[in-house]
Design a protein around this motif. Structure first.
Motif, short mmCIF file in Angstrom:
data_model
loop_
_atom_site.label_atom_id
_atom_site.label_comp_id
_atom_site.label_asym_id
_atom_site.label_seq_id
_atom_site.Cartn_x
_atom_site.Cartn_y
_atom_site.Cartn_z
N TRP A 86 0.89 -1.09 0.00
CA TRP A 86 0.02 -0.04 -0.15
C TRP A 86 1.00 1.55 -0.02
O TRP A 86 1.83 1.37 0.49
CB TRP A 86 -0.93 0.03 1.32
CG TRP A 86 -2.01 -0.90 1.03
CD1 TRP A 86 -2.09 -2.46 1.39
CD2 TRP A 86 -3.34 -0.63 0.60
NE1 TRP A 86 -3.35 -3.00 1.05
CE2 TRP A 86 -4.22 -1.80 0.75
CE3 TRP A 86 -4.07 0.46 0.26
CZ2 TRP A 86 -5.48 -1.84 0.33
CZ3 TRP A 86 -5.35 0.32 -0.15
CH2 TRP A 86 -6.04 -0.71 0.07
N ASP A 106 4.15 -0.59 4.03
CA ASP A 106 3.66 0.23 3.05
C ASP A 106 4.65 1.35 2.90
O ASP A 106 5.79 1.53 3.65
CB ASP A 106 2.31 1.01 4.15
CG ASP A 106 1.32 0.18 4.31
OD1 ASP A 106 1.36 -0.85 3.75
OD2 ASP A 106 0.56 0.60 5.34
N THR A 145 -3.37 1.98 -3.95
CA THR A 145 -3.88 2.76 -3.11
C THR A 145 -5.24 3.07 -3.23
O THR A 145 -5.80 2.65 -4.34
CB THR A 145 -3.08 4.08 -2.96
OG1 THR A 145 -3.51 4.97 -1.69
CG2 THR A 145 -3.33 5.10 -4.04
#
Length: 277
Positions: A189, A199, A219
């Protein structure tokens, strides 16, 4: 004892650079003068703000607290100064901030229809400066997205909008009609703030595009972003169980401005229409 804003400004410079010499250069004062001012501030507060040793300079717990509060205090003071000067000039001026994807055109046109003599501007803001630009007076009022640091702000919820997954073209899920969050669990992400382990932190919507198109990660974005920003190397897929993105109107708390009040009314009406779309 009242806080001396000049000393607070000196403190913030040292706290951000963690170096008295470089801070003195930034402030255009002599280093011994800066050191004395910081010592005086510590005496005023009755607390040590820095640890000074052979390894350099670091913040104490009290120093970290003052850095957080001091930045807001200075922003508020700068905003007050700008607003007073603006009032002294007697000119009607309204600067409206907005986040990516938020359309302010309808509200601005409605506002100018009843305030044709007001000088107005729209300015793009980012997630990490939306509060500061309001508090320091750079923008008078702004369309912000959650999360929002609410201290010092007046907030009016306007509308929510669905979120969609931003995927690189050719991604295994790019051709789906809709997705759930569970479908995306294994993905890397990209996040603006508070990234989880693994992330990737980013700052702007443009960085999102480049990272997603390159296959670095995926995203979620508000539907309005997908509608306004189209690229052949990026696909958007609705995520049915994602928390809706919240858009709010924000201005400095305690600021009594007829122009802001008038704009807030037309923004609320425009927001109701946007929420029904």
């Amino acid at each position: 004892m009242d806080l001396d804003l000049r000393k607070v400004r000196y403190f913030v410079a040292v706290a951000e650079l963690l170096h008295f010499g470089r801070a003195a250069e930034r402030l255009h004062i002599a280093q011994p003068v800066l050191s004395r001012q910081i010592r005086a501030l510590e005496k005023d507060l009755g607390a040590d703000l820095f640890v000074r040793d052979s390894h350099g300079v670091s913040l104490t717990e009290a120093g970290r607290q003052l850095l957080d509060d001091g930045r807001q205090l200075l922003d508020s003071a700068d905003g007050t100064r700008r607003r007073v000067l603006r009032a002294a000039r007697g000119t009607g001026r309204l600067v409206v901030g907005f986040r990516a994807g938020v359309v302010v055109t309808h509200a601005l046109r409605a506002f100018w229809a009843t305030h044709p003599d007001v000088e107005g501007h729209a300015r793009r803001i980012e997630w990490d400066d939306q509060e500061r630009l309001i508090l320091d007076g750079t923008v008078d009022v702004a369309y912000v997205r959650r999360p929002v640091q609410e201290d010092g702000l007046e907030l009016r919820p306007l509308y929510g909008e669905p979120r969609v997954a931003m995927l690189p073209d050719g991604h295994r899920l790019a051709g789906k009609q809709e997705l759930s969050l569970a479908d995306l669990e294994a993905e890397t992400w990209l996040r603006y703030s508070d990234p989880l382990p693994g992330d990737l932190p980013i700052r702007t919507i443009e960085e999102k595009f480049e990272c997603v198109a390159a296959g670095t990660g995926i995203t979620l974005v508000p539907r309005s972003v997908a509608e306004q920003y189209s690229r052949p190397d990026i696909s958007y897929v609705p995520v049915t169980d994602a928390e809706p993105d919240q858009v709010l109107l924000a201005w400095a708390a305690g600021r009594h401005s007829p122009l802001i009040a008038a704009f807030a009314e037309v923004a609320a009406l425009a927001g109701e229409a946007a929420g029904r779309d």
